[in-house]
Design a protein around this motif. Structure first.
Motif, short mmCIF file in Angstrom:
data_model
loop_
_atom_site.label_atom_id
_atom_site.label_comp_id
_atom_site.label_asym_id
_atom_site.label_seq_id
_atom_site.Cartn_x
_atom_site.Cartn_y
_atom_site.Cartn_z
N ASN A 1 -27.93 -27.63 -80.65
CA ASN A 1 -27.27 -29.33 -80.70
C ASN A 1 -25.77 -30.13 -81.71
OD1 ASN A 1 -29.91 -29.85 -82.24
ND2 ASN A 1 -30.47 -28.20 -82.49
N GLU A 2 -24.89 -30.89 -82.02
CA GLU A 2 -24.12 -30.82 -82.28
C GLU A 2 -23.96 -30.86 -84.02
OE1 GLU A 2 -25.54 -33.85 -80.76
OE2 GLU A 2 -24.52 -34.22 -79.27
N ILE A 3 -24.86 -30.48 -84.31
CA ILE A 3 -24.98 -30.30 -85.68
C ILE A 3 -25.42 -28.93 -86.21
CG2 ILE A 3 -24.87 -30.28 -88.83
CD1 ILE A 3 -24.81 -33.87 -87.07
N VAL A 4 -25.21 -27.81 -86.22
CA VAL A 4 -25.65 -26.03 -86.06
C VAL A 4 -26.52 -26.65 -87.69
CG1 VAL A 4 -26.57 -24.29 -85.92
CG2 VAL A 4 -25.43 -25.59 -84.20
N LEU A 5 -27.43 -26.33 -88.29
CA LEU A 5 -27.84 -26.51 -88.82
C LEU A 5 -28.23 -25.01 -90.40
CD1 LEU A 5 -31.16 -29.28 -89.87
CD2 LEU A 5 -27.99 -29.28 -89.90
N PRO A 6 -27.57 -24.44 -91.12
CA PRO A 6 -27.59 -23.29 -91.56
C PRO A 6 -29.17 -22.79 -92.17
CG PRO A 6 -26.66 -24.47 -93.33
CD PRO A 6 -26.96 -25.26 -92.15
N SER A 7 -30.05 -22.95 -90.96
CA SER A 7 -31.67 -22.23 -91.81
C SER A 7 -32.74 -22.60 -91.22
CB SER A 7 -31.95 -23.26 -93.21
OG SER A 7 -33.09 -23.93 -92.82
N ASP A 8 -33.28 -21.66 -90.86
CA ASP A 8 -34.41 -20.97 -90.22
C ASP A 8 -35.71 -21.93 -90.62
OD1 ASP A 8 -32.80 -18.74 -89.10
OD2 ASP A 8 -33.80 -17.40 -90.69
N LEU A 9 -35.90 -22.23 -91.55
CA LEU A 9 -36.66 -23.04 -91.39
C LEU A 9 -36.38 -24.63 -90.79
CD1 LEU A 9 -37.46 -22.42 -95.31
CD2 LEU A 9 -38.71 -21.78 -93.66
N ALA A 10 -34.65 -25.06 -90.22
CA ALA A 10 -35.25 -26.38 -89.92
C ALA A 10 -35.94 -26.24 -88.01
CB ALA A 10 -33.59 -27.14 -89.90
N SER A 11 -36.06 -26.94 -87.52
CA SER A 11 -36.15 -27.18 -86.16
C SER A 11 -35.45 -27.45 -85.18
CB SER A 11 -37.09 -28.56 -86.26
OG SER A 11 -38.14 -28.64 -86.86
N ARG A 12 -35.98 -26.70 -84.72
CA ARG A 12 -34.56 -26.55 -83.49
C ARG A 12 -33.68 -27.51 -83.42
NH1 ARG A 12 -38.06 -24.96 -78.58
NH2 ARG A 12 -39.97 -25.39 -79.91
N HIS A 13 -34.60 -29.42 -83.11
CA HIS A 13 -33.66 -30.07 -82.58
C HIS A 13 -34.50 -31.01 -84.31
CE1 HIS A 13 -33.39 -28.62 -78.93
NE2 HIS A 13 -32.31 -29.72 -79.07
N HIS A 14 -34.28 -31.26 -85.46
CA HIS A 14 -34.50 -31.48 -86.71
C HIS A 14 -34.57 -32.56 -87.21
CE1 HIS A 14 -36.85 -30.26 -90.15
NE2 HIS A 14 -35.79 -31.49 -90.74
N PHE A 15 -33.28 -33.54 -86.86
CA PHE A 15 -32.57 -34.93 -87.50
C PHE A 15 -31.75 -35.56 -85.91
CE2 PHE A 15 -30.15 -32.53 -91.20
CZ PHE A 15 -29.32 -33.59 -90.48
N ALA A 16 -31.66 -36.44 -86.15
CA ALA A 16 -30.09 -37.15 -85.46
C ALA A 16 -29.54 -37.59 -86.48
CB ALA A 16 -30.60 -37.74 -85.09
N ILE A 17 -28.48 -38.23 -86.49
CA ILE A 17 -27.15 -39.39 -87.16
C ILE A 17 -26.39 -40.07 -85.91
CG2 ILE A 17 -25.10 -39.14 -88.74
CD1 ILE A 17 -27.62 -37.77 -90.00
N SER A 18 -26.86 -41.15 -85.92
CA SER A 18 -26.46 -42.89 -84.86
C SER A 18 -25.81 -43.54 -86.26
CB SER A 18 -27.26 -42.57 -84.44
OG SER A 18 -28.52 -43.11 -85.07
N ALA A 19 -24.76 -43.66 -85.58
CA ALA A 19 -23.62 -44.48 -85.18
C ALA A 19 -23.59 -46.06 -84.99
CB ALA A 19 -21.91 -44.36 -86.40
#
Length: 164
Positions: free
Chosen positions: A94-112
């Motif tokens: 992921n471009e944004i690696v979340l600091p949590s084991d509870l997050a899914s492998r690919h949890h959410f997307a940010i688009s612009a």
């Protein structure tokens, strides 16, 4: 003589209108090309050189994500380039690696787009929350919004454009 002046005035007016229309069409074409090139350059850099991609994004950003985990000393800023999409999750792809084991492998997307940023859940197990409300579909982000997946960290969005 009056006919010549009217004819000359009409011709000059038509020339001005034609020049303006041509200028606007060229400017729009250049803008579309620039947007496509920016998004393409960002995508190429994000894969191999994430720091260079963030440097490019910083120059043209529509917003910034501030990821905080517990202590505010553990803060990371990620700039959102226009016309791009980034995924967030617990794995390194992921471009944004979340600091949590509870997050899914690919949890959410940010688009612009050119002026606004959006968040979208990617079918995560625990859901994505925006200001404590579950995200359903692509949702507009506004300055000060908080994105969360669990209570171990949060992501704050700050707009860098005047339209949000």
């Amino acid at each position: 003589m009056a006919v010549i002046l009217v004819s000359a005035g009409a011709g000059a007016g038509a020339s001005i209108v034609t020049a303006y229309a041509t200028y606007r069409m060229t400017a729009r074409q250049d803008q579309r090309k620039w947007r496509a090139e920016l998004a393409e350059k960002y995508a190429l850099l994000a894969a191999d050189q994430p720091r260079a991609a963030q440097a490019l994004a910083r120059q043209f950003a529509v917003g910034v994500l501030i990821i905080e985990q517990g202590d505010t000393a553990l803060r990371e800023k990620i700039f959102i380039a226009p016309h791009t999409r980034m995924t967030a999750g617990r794995t390194d792809d992921n471009e944004i690696v979340l600091p949590s084991d509870l997050a899914s492998r690919h949890h959410f997307a940010i688009s612009a787009d050119g002026a606004n940023a959006y968040v979208e859940d990617l079918g995560s197990a625990n859901g994505t929350y925006l200001n404590d409300s579950q995200v359903r579909g692509r949702t507009l982000l506004r300055g000060g919004d908080l994105i969360s997946t669990d209570n171990t960290f949060h992501v704050e969005f700050q707009s860098l454009t005047s339209s949000v």
